[in-house]
Design a protein around this motif. Sequence first.
Motif, PDB file in Angstrom:
ATOM      1  N   ALA A 403       0.841  -1.195   0.000  1.00  0.00           N
ATOM      2  CA  ALA A 403       0.000   0.000   0.000  1.00  0.00           C
ATOM      3  C   ALA A 403       0.876   1.244   0.000  1.00  0.00           C
ATOM      4  O   ALA A 403       1.891   1.313   0.713  1.00  0.00           O
ATOM      5  CB  ALA A 403      -0.922   0.009   1.222  1.00  0.00           C
ATOM      6  N   TYR A 404       0.468   2.237  -0.799  1.00  0.00           N
ATOM      7  CA  TYR A 404       1.199   3.501  -0.937  1.00  0.00           C
ATOM      8  C   TYR A 404       0.190   4.643  -1.001  1.00  0.00           C
ATOM      9  O   TYR A 404      -0.978   4.444  -1.332  1.00  0.00           O
ATOM     10  CB  TYR A 404       2.048   3.498  -2.217  1.00  0.00           C
ATOM     11  N   ARG A 405       0.646   5.846  -0.718  1.00  0.00           N
ATOM     12  CA  ARG A 405      -0.166   7.024  -0.974  1.00  0.00           C
ATOM     13  C   ARG A 405      -0.011   7.407  -2.447  1.00  0.00           C
ATOM     14  O   ARG A 405       0.980   7.047  -3.092  1.00  0.00           O
ATOM     15  CB  ARG A 405       0.251   8.183  -0.069  1.00  0.00           C
ATOM     16  N   PRO A 406      -0.988   8.136  -3.019  1.00  0.00           N
ATOM     17  CA  PRO A 406      -0.909   8.496  -4.436  1.00  0.00           C
ATOM     18  C   PRO A 406       0.347   9.278  -4.769  1.00  0.00           C
ATOM     19  O   PRO A 406       0.866  10.044  -3.940  1.00  0.00           O
ATOM     20  CB  PRO A 406      -2.171   9.351  -4.647  1.00  0.00           C
ATOM     21  N   GLY A 407       0.815   9.111  -5.999  1.00  0.00           N
ATOM     22  CA  GLY A 407       2.098   9.684  -6.383  1.00  0.00           C
ATOM     23  C   GLY A 407       2.147  11.188  -6.338  1.00  0.00           C
ATOM     24  O   GLY A 407       3.151  11.770  -5.897  1.00  0.00           O
ATOM     25  N   THR A 408       1.097  11.871  -6.784  1.00  0.00           N
ATOM     26  CA  THR A 408       1.156  13.331  -6.775  1.00  0.00           C
ATOM     27  C   THR A 408       1.104  13.887  -5.359  1.00  0.00           C
ATOM     28  O   THR A 408       1.630  14.966  -5.089  1.00  0.00           O
ATOM     29  CB  THR A 408      -0.006  13.917  -7.604  1.00  0.00           C
ATOM     30  N   ILE A 529      -0.692   2.364 -17.931  1.00  0.00           N
ATOM     31  CA  ILE A 529      -1.808   2.377 -16.998  1.00  0.00           C
ATOM     32  C   ILE A 529      -1.172   2.457 -15.618  1.00  0.00           C
ATOM     33  O   ILE A 529      -0.381   1.590 -15.247  1.00  0.00           O
ATOM     34  CB  ILE A 529      -2.694   1.137 -17.162  1.00  0.00           C
ATOM     35  N   ASP A 530      -1.500   3.499 -14.875  1.00  0.00           N
ATOM     36  CA  ASP A 530      -0.686   3.877 -13.721  1.00  0.00           C
ATOM     37  C   ASP A 530      -1.562   4.171 -12.499  1.00  0.00           C
ATOM     38  O   ASP A 530      -1.775   5.333 -12.141  1.00  0.00           O
ATOM     39  CB  ASP A 530       0.148   5.111 -14.094  1.00  0.00           C
ATOM     40  N   PRO A 531      -2.092   3.113 -11.824  1.00  0.00           N
ATOM     41  CA  PRO A 531      -2.889   3.358 -10.617  1.00  0.00           C
ATOM     42  C   PRO A 531      -2.097   4.166  -9.589  1.00  0.00           C
ATOM     43  O   PRO A 531      -0.983   3.814  -9.219  1.00  0.00           O
ATOM     44  CB  PRO A 531      -3.176   1.939 -10.107  1.00  0.00           C
ATOM     45  N   GLY A 532      -2.658   5.275  -9.143  1.00  0.00           N
ATOM     46  CA  GLY A 532      -1.973   6.147  -8.198  1.00  0.00           C
ATOM     47  C   GLY A 532      -1.173   7.252  -8.831  1.00  0.00           C
ATOM     48  O   GLY A 532      -0.743   8.179  -8.147  1.00  0.00           O
ATOM     49  N   ASN A 533      -0.925   7.163 -10.147  1.00  0.00           N
ATOM     50  CA  ASN A 533      -0.235   8.217 -10.900  1.00  0.00           C
ATOM     51  C   ASN A 533       1.158   8.503 -10.332  1.00  0.00           C
ATOM     52  O   ASN A 533       1.399   9.542  -9.711  1.00  0.00           O
ATOM     53  CB  ASN A 533      -1.072   9.498 -10.940  1.00  0.00           C
ATOM     54  N   TYR A 534       2.081   7.569 -10.588  1.00  0.00           N
ATOM     55  CA  TYR A 534       3.463   7.737 -10.137  1.00  0.00           C
ATOM     56  C   TYR A 534       4.393   8.217 -11.250  1.00  0.00           C
ATOM     57  O   TYR A 534       5.465   8.737 -10.977  1.00  0.00           O
ATOM     58  CB  TYR A 534       3.974   6.425  -9.534  1.00  0.00           C
ATOM     59  N   GLY A 535       3.983   8.029 -12.496  1.00  0.00           N
ATOM     60  CA  GLY A 535       4.730   8.578 -13.624  1.00  0.00           C
ATOM     61  C   GLY A 535       4.075   9.875 -14.043  1.00  0.00           C
ATOM     62  O   GLY A 535       2.970   9.884 -14.582  1.00  0.00           O
ATOM     63  N   HIS A 536       4.697  10.996 -13.818  1.00  0.00           N
ATOM     64  CA  HIS A 536       4.048  12.296 -13.964  1.00  0.00           C
ATOM     65  C   HIS A 536       4.363  12.993 -15.276  1.00  0.00           C
ATOM     66  O   HIS A 536       3.979  14.146 -15.467  1.00  0.00           O
ATOM     67  CB  HIS A 536       4.450  13.214 -12.804  1.00  0.00           C
ATOM     68  N   GLU A 537       5.066  12.305 -16.173  1.00  0.00           N
ATOM     69  CA  GLU A 537       5.432  12.917 -17.451  1.00  0.00           C
ATOM     70  C   GLU A 537       5.010  11.994 -18.597  1.00  0.00           C
ATOM     71  O   GLU A 537       5.819  11.596 -19.437  1.00  0.00           O
ATOM     72  CB  GLU A 537       6.931  13.215 -17.511  1.00  0.00           C
TER      73      GLU A 537
END
Length: 660
Positions: A403-408, A529-537
């Motif tokens: 479990a992680y917090r969202p990337g942004t 496809i990036d659940p949590g949005n960790y790749g921001h570019e």
Amino acid sequence: MRAGTYRLATMLAVVTLLTGATSVAVSPPNAYADEDAIRNQPDRVAQQIADGLQAAREGAVSPGGLAFDPALALLPAEVRRKVNFVQADVDRGARGKIRAAQRDAGRSAGAAAEAYGEKEPAGALGVNDTVPTAEHIAGFGTGGHQNSVVGITGDLAEDPNIPTLPAGAEDNGAIPLAFDTGLSGTRKALKTTGVIGDGPHGSAGDGRGDFDFYKVSGVPAGVPLTVDVGAQGDFNAIVRMYDANGGTVYWADNPVSGSVSVNAQLPTTGDYYLMVSGSGPNFGSPTDPNDSASGTGAGSEGAYGLKLSTEGGGGDQDVFGVDLKAGDVVGATVTGNGHQLSFYDADGTELMGSAVDTSGTYASASPLPGGGNATVDLVAPRAGRYYVAVSDGVGAYRAALEAYRPGTELERQGTVQTVFLDFDGARVNTSIFGGAGAQRDLSPMSAFLPGWGLTADDEDKVIDAVVASVKENIAADLAAKGTNPRFAVRILNSRDHADPFGRPNVSRVVVGGSIAESGIPTIGIASSIDPGNYGHEDTALVLLDLLSAAAPNPNSLNSYLGPQSDKIGFIGRGVGNIVTHEVGHYSGSWHTDQFNDTANLMDQGGNIAQMLGVGADRVGGTADDVDVDFTTDSYTRQEPFTGFEDTLVKTAWAYSRGRG
């Protein structure tokens, strides 16, 4: 390299040239050996997989031909119908193993998983098989720290009611000679064994090639049928499902292990014929599935075990409960003798179920686990208890739950993600979409205005309408309807703003270009496809050649325009919905069912009228048009998931104001 890897590469090349598809993830029935190899020798294993995939890519490249992942694309109906989604899952799994090896090799010692051992005794059934009887894993979650990692060890018991059938007698190498398994709506599961090479046409016979056929009848349409072929020794198995007319429903091959596991729905209720063979000439298949002597040569041979199961007939299930905060991004993968994972909410609703590893489509920056037999992901819509279930197997397994917090949210205080809409044309390296891409120059949106009967004087109005559609779908709806109190996103465009792409926290959608220019036979495609949005570019494309084609092309906006239409309003909303679909992918959402009654911005391609919001009059730009939004919907049947996806929640939590 295991026998059959380059045979697979050749097959992928052929499929790619015909359909534009590479493949994605099913792992072997016994993955302990794979897990140990990946963790102990990641470079060697990753190189083996990469060699096979690179051979496929090299064979696939031709003028106008490019391999890509269909899960990332909004495909035209005529392309979608040709895609072998089952084999696509196999190849994504191979990429998932590469990604897992790279991720684990770079992890710090502090990221070591806490251990949790299942409390249900080994060999027991029924103790923790449901949500109400689940074992609670205390202390898991992001409440007291930034992330949480637990390694679950457990054991799936044998269901004593699963019959073991004797091996089918030779010659069973064709549809008329198939061994009738009796698997139907009443018999839920069975096991048997077989040998490729012991028939009259194996290498010890006339050498034309040995095939084993199994009849499956009466499995209800839409119900997943799980096929597990456990190859022994160096045998490299292939499975192919035929319909009663000898047409191929799907095929699959796993060059990494030689074993194949497939979880797929049959299109209709009726008679089907599963073929098991070994990699070799003609892709390990007869030229005529009704003639056992129609092979073109013997290929890989050896013994295998076969298990077929449907509608929960696979036996034991182990369920574990964890407490999550709203917005927690959770991933799970399983190795060993577990082959199915599912997430459930407290009401027992399945949020995502999978028997394949789809992690090869995650963004490279994603921390979520993968590389196992099956992988699932979840973004918690609200605080509460959620459940992960392991099933489909007999014996010991290991499950990684993280479990992680969202990337942004992890960005510095006040950071806001930018989505840049590029209407001016762009140069894009298309290798980011899978396969051996190249630098491609894509025409601006203005080049496609004449196709809609518009002129340069209309360009600003179209841009205004597209931007308004995207802002309504993302900025307004997600702020109003989502559960993220820190939701924030900035939407810029190339007409009104300097191009910021290349800076941190800026993703883009290129609105323009064509299939010929990009080399990708699609309407839209995203880079991950990036659940949590960790790749921001990230980058996505929305190609405009089909959308602006002459009527009655079913992919064209022109096919839904009439004299009474608000043409520019409809074009702007339609293109804006497709732009939003691609943003939804790199914000974490998979495809939803495009043929049910729920219109969702993440609907798979093939029913574009629903994506465009065309109302009952089948004319766009009129009073009965539908406002299509992110919502909760079932996953599409063409991709390997079961359950209900909340695309609103996933996208809303992908965009949090930074608090790091």
